[in-house]
Design a protein around this motif. Structure first.
Motif, PDB file in Angstrom:
ATOM      1  N   LEU A  97      15.537   9.702   3.450  1.00 60.96           N
ATOM      2  CA  LEU A  97      15.908   8.808   4.534  1.00 60.96           C
ATOM      3  C   LEU A  97      16.522   9.616   5.662  1.00 60.96           C
ATOM      4  O   LEU A  97      17.475  10.372   5.443  1.00 60.96           O
ATOM      5  CB  LEU A  97      16.933   7.778   4.055  1.00 60.96           C
ATOM      6  N   MET A  98      15.968   9.506   6.884  1.00 58.23           N
ATOM      7  CA  MET A  98      16.560  10.122   8.070  1.00 58.23           C
ATOM      8  C   MET A  98      17.105   9.005   8.949  1.00 58.23           C
ATOM      9  O   MET A  98      16.414   8.015   9.204  1.00 58.23           O
ATOM     10  CB  MET A  98      15.516  10.924   8.842  1.00 58.23           C
ATOM     11  N   SER A  99      18.348   9.182   9.436  1.00 62.47           N
ATOM     12  CA  SER A  99      18.964   8.090  10.173  1.00 62.47           C
ATOM     13  C   SER A  99      20.025   8.600  11.133  1.00 62.47           C
ATOM     14  O   SER A  99      20.421   9.766  11.100  1.00 62.47           O
ATOM     15  CB  SER A  99      19.593   7.095   9.192  1.00 62.47           C
ATOM     16  N   GLU A 117      -0.936   5.103  10.792  1.00 65.35           N
ATOM     17  CA  GLU A 117      -1.156   6.540  10.735  1.00 65.35           C
ATOM     18  C   GLU A 117      -0.300   7.213   9.680  1.00 65.35           C
ATOM     19  O   GLU A 117      -0.665   8.262   9.147  1.00 65.35           O
ATOM     20  CB  GLU A 117      -0.856   7.160  12.109  1.00 65.35           C
ATOM     21  N   GLU A 118       0.859   6.645   9.397  1.00 68.16           N
ATOM     22  CA  GLU A 118       1.814   7.244   8.454  1.00 68.16           C
ATOM     23  C   GLU A 118       2.230   6.210   7.415  1.00 68.16           C
ATOM     24  O   GLU A 118       3.345   5.673   7.462  1.00 68.16           O
ATOM     25  CB  GLU A 118       3.044   7.760   9.223  1.00 68.16           C
ATOM     26  N   PRO A 119       1.386   5.905   6.447  1.00 69.79           N
ATOM     27  CA  PRO A 119       1.720   4.841   5.487  1.00 69.79           C
ATOM     28  C   PRO A 119       2.906   5.167   4.594  1.00 69.79           C
ATOM     29  O   PRO A 119       3.513   4.260   4.022  1.00 69.79           O
ATOM     30  CB  PRO A 119       0.424   4.699   4.667  1.00 69.79           C
ATOM     31  N   ASP A 120       3.265   6.458   4.464  1.00 70.67           N
ATOM     32  CA  ASP A 120       4.393   6.820   3.631  1.00 70.67           C
ATOM     33  C   ASP A 120       5.704   6.894   4.404  1.00 70.67           C
ATOM     34  O   ASP A 120       6.714   7.358   3.877  1.00 70.67           O
ATOM     35  CB  ASP A 120       4.146   8.175   2.945  1.00 70.67           C
ATOM     36  N   VAL A 121       5.696   6.462   5.651  1.00 73.47           N
ATOM     37  CA  VAL A 121       6.905   6.462   6.470  1.00 73.47           C
ATOM     38  C   VAL A 121       7.190   5.037   6.922  1.00 73.47           C
ATOM     39  O   VAL A 121       6.323   4.369   7.488  1.00 73.47           O
ATOM     40  CB  VAL A 121       6.757   7.390   7.690  1.00 73.47           C
ATOM     41  N   VAL A 122       8.409   4.578   6.650  1.00 68.74           N
ATOM     42  CA  VAL A 122       8.783   3.197   6.958  1.00 68.74           C
ATOM     43  C   VAL A 122      10.026   3.204   7.838  1.00 68.74           C
ATOM     44  O   VAL A 122      11.040   3.809   7.490  1.00 68.74           O
ATOM     45  CB  VAL A 122       9.069   2.401   5.675  1.00 68.74           C
ATOM     46  N   GLU A 123       9.943   2.538   8.976  1.00 64.03           N
ATOM     47  CA  GLU A 123      11.106   2.408   9.853  1.00 64.03           C
ATOM     48  C   GLU A 123      12.029   1.324   9.317  1.00 64.03           C
ATOM     49  O   GLU A 123      11.571   0.243   8.912  1.00 64.03           O
ATOM     50  CB  GLU A 123      10.655   2.071  11.272  1.00 64.03           C
ATOM     51  N   ILE A 124      13.323   1.587   9.310  1.00 60.80           N
ATOM     52  CA  ILE A 124      14.290   0.600   8.817  1.00 60.80           C
ATOM     53  C   ILE A 124      15.450   0.509   9.796  1.00 60.80           C
ATOM     54  O   ILE A 124      15.888   1.508  10.361  1.00 60.80           O
ATOM     55  CB  ILE A 124      14.785   0.924   7.393  1.00 60.80           C
ATOM     56  N   ILE A 150      10.966   8.399   4.499  1.00 58.74           N
ATOM     57  CA  ILE A 150       9.774   9.153   4.123  1.00 58.74           C
ATOM     58  C   ILE A 150       9.638   9.016   2.612  1.00 58.74           C
ATOM     59  O   ILE A 150      10.441   9.557   1.855  1.00 58.74           O
ATOM     60  CB  ILE A 150       9.912  10.635   4.513  1.00 58.74           C
ATOM     61  N   ARG A 151       8.651   8.287   2.169  1.00 56.66           N
ATOM     62  CA  ARG A 151       8.587   7.913   0.752  1.00 56.66           C
ATOM     63  C   ARG A 151       8.039   9.007  -0.153  1.00 56.66           C
ATOM     64  O   ARG A 151       8.280   8.993  -1.360  1.00 56.66           O
ATOM     65  CB  ARG A 151       7.765   6.635   0.603  1.00 56.66           C
ATOM     66  N   SER A 152       7.286   9.950   0.402  1.00 58.42           N
ATOM     67  CA  SER A 152       6.773  11.058  -0.396  1.00 58.42           C
ATOM     68  C   SER A 152       6.590  12.264   0.515  1.00 58.42           C
ATOM     69  O   SER A 152       6.591  12.147   1.738  1.00 58.42           O
ATOM     70  CB  SER A 152       5.450  10.690  -1.075  1.00 58.42           C
ATOM     71  N   GLY A 153       6.430  13.440  -0.104  1.00 57.00           N
ATOM     72  CA  GLY A 153       6.322  14.661   0.671  1.00 57.00           C
ATOM     73  C   GLY A 153       7.657  15.188   1.130  1.00 57.00           C
ATOM     74  O   GLY A 153       7.734  16.026   2.032  1.00 57.00           O
ATOM     75  N   ALA A 154       8.727  14.721   0.505  1.00 52.80           N
ATOM     76  CA  ALA A 154      10.079  15.164   0.838  1.00 52.80           C
ATOM     77  C   ALA A 154      10.977  14.843  -0.348  1.00 52.80           C
ATOM     78  O   ALA A 154      10.702  13.941  -1.137  1.00 52.80           O
ATOM     79  CB  ALA A 154      10.594  14.476   2.094  1.00 52.80           C
ATOM     80  N   GLY A 155      12.048  15.581  -0.461  1.00 45.98           N
ATOM     81  CA  GLY A 155      12.992  15.371  -1.559  1.00 45.98           C
ATOM     82  C   GLY A 155      13.987  16.506  -1.618  1.00 45.98           C
ATOM     83  O   GLY A 155      14.533  16.914  -0.592  1.00 45.98           O
TER      84      GLY A 155
END
Length: 453
Positions: A97-99, A117-124, A150-155
């Motif tokens: 989560l970036m905020s 374009e970015e299904p693994d990124v969700v704005e909140i 960012i739901r995947s590709g990061a951790g």
């Protein structure tokens, strides 16, 4: 003198970059490599000696002409975390989560997501959306927070274990590590005939080498005049011990990062501790001399300023209020070496032809760049552990691609007018670089030996 696979090579520093360099030297077939470090591996002052570091496939830079280069460097590192058998076991794809939560921070964050374009990124943008990322533990009000998940590709990666794995593999391949004081403590480089021919350790031993690689991180400036190209800068982190019955609740939560307040991770598997960092532009330890020169000397300390503790607890009160008053089980300051433009400094020294520089991690970790504005975050150079040594060995072999070399080369002109108090684009705390000379009170957390292999 041409470098051959049997050339004697001395690596100074066994932290993240020294370990990676040793590993890549061995993988390329170099057979006469020695690494010196004043601490047992993993070093007590290495930024890589840590339980968690944020890992992502994003790149660093907000300058268009450098994006391509940084994409290459970041993707190479992320490929290592995903595929290299030495590092893959330590990467956890939990999401990130970036905020931010103030107008200035949100402007810098610049969230502009295109779901198609970015299904693994969700704005909140609502508190309940933040809490839903881990409803069993995220119980705070998240006041003013907005961002994206960012739901995947990061951790994150287990930093200490990955660092130790790199060292053990380098040892298996024949690299010699001499660590601890006085045997591994370098007190000076050997300068002869306008060149560097090795180093001298505190026990008086002379270590001659055909090629010397300086990977001493924030302490590099103690051995060489960098002409103001490096500024040691420190950050602060703490741990909170969870009870055994609590740990499963926090498992697999995404990394929560507010670029103005700080970040935290799921508990590590070994001790069940959550690591929390308060975000700020960093601390220095600067002494300005009468002749106008400046000295900025890193030091080891397993405590943090009380002002840092207050920032950590404020972050927890907004996110994990159930932990906001818990005692800390560990605390430390963590040093990095900033350059004037926050790029790496990897090059053959122009005045000492047998000296290779592997310095300037620059508190650099990730730049998210897809269909939203660039943001610059402080995640340290540990992310590059799987690959940075490969670039340093390229410098040894004089084959760094010119485009990359132009960005990370020895460049004192760039630093000649630098402001030592420049935040270099960082947020948090008082939004200015602080200095340890101004710190009046520190925490009193039980000491722990973190320098063990």
């Amino acid at each position: 003198m041409a470098v051959t696979k049997s050339s004697s090579i001395l690596v100074i520093g066994a932290g993240t970059w020294g370990a990676s360099t040793a590993l890549h030297l061995a993988r390329r077939g170099y057979t006469n490599v020695t690494v010196l470090d004043p601490y047992p591996v993993p070093s007590a002052i290495s930024a890589g000696n840590d339980v968690n570091k944020i890992i992502s496939s994003g790149q660093y830079s907000n300058r268009k002409d450098e994006i391509e280069i940084n994409e290459i460097l970041a993707e190479k590192a992320f490929h290592g975390w995903k595929n290299d058998p030495i590092f893959k076991p330590y990467y956890h794809d939990t999401g990130l989560l970036m905020s931010a939560s103030t107008p200035a921070g949100l402007d810098r964050l610049g969230v502009r997501v295109r779901p198609d374009e970015e299904p693994d990124v969700v704005e909140i943008s609502e508190p309940e959306q933040f809490r839903q990322l881990a409803p069993q533990v995220l119980k705070g009000d998240f006041p003013g927070w907005k961002g994206y998940h960012i739901r995947s590709g990061a951790g994150w990666a287990h930093a200490r274990n990955a660092l130790v794995a790199a060292v053990r593999e380098a040892q298996r391949l024949g690299v010699k590590f001499v660590t601890g004081s006085p045997e591994g403590k370098v007190i000076t480089l050997i300068f002869e005939n306008n060149d560097v021919k090795g180093a001298v350790t505190a026990d008086g031993k002379i270590w001659r080498a055909e090629q010397t690689i300086l990977c001493a991180g924030a302490t590099s400036g103690q051995f060489l005049d960098f002409k103001k190209q490096l500024r040691p800068t420190a950050w602060t982190l703490v741990h909170i011990q969870l009870e055994p019955e609590e740990r499963a609740l926090y498992k697999n939560i995404p990394v929560i990062f507010n670029i103005e307040k700080g970040f935290f991770f799921e508990p590590d598997e070994e001790r069940g501790e959550i690591k929390i960092c308060d975000e700020h532009p960093g601390y220095t330890n600067i002494t300005e001399l009468s002749d106008g020169d400046v000295r900025n000397i890193p030091f080891e300390k397993t405590q943090v300023p009380l002002e840092s503790e207050a920032r950590v607890r404020a972050l927890l009160s907004e996110t994990l209020p159930q932990l906001a008053d818990r005692p800390f089980s560990f605390a430390r300051i963590c040093w990095c070496a900033d350059t004037a433009n926050r790029e790496f400094l990897i090059d053959r020294h122009p005045e000492h032809p047998s000296l290779i520089l592997g310095c300037g991690a620059s508190g650099r970790g990730m730049q998210i760049q897809t269909y939203w504005l660039h943001i610059l975050t402080r995640l340290v150079g540990f992310k590059y552990l799987p690959s940075i040594g490969d670039i340093i060995v390229d410098a040894l072999e004089d084959k760094i691609p010119e485009k990359i070399h132009g960005l990370i080369r020895w460049n004192p002109e760039l630093a000649s007018k630098r402001n030592w108090r420049d935040t270099l684009g960082r947020f948090g705390g008082p939004n200015k670089v602080m200095d340890f000379h101004d710190v009046k009170e520190w925490t009193n957390v039980k000491q722990r030996d973190i320098s063990k292999l």
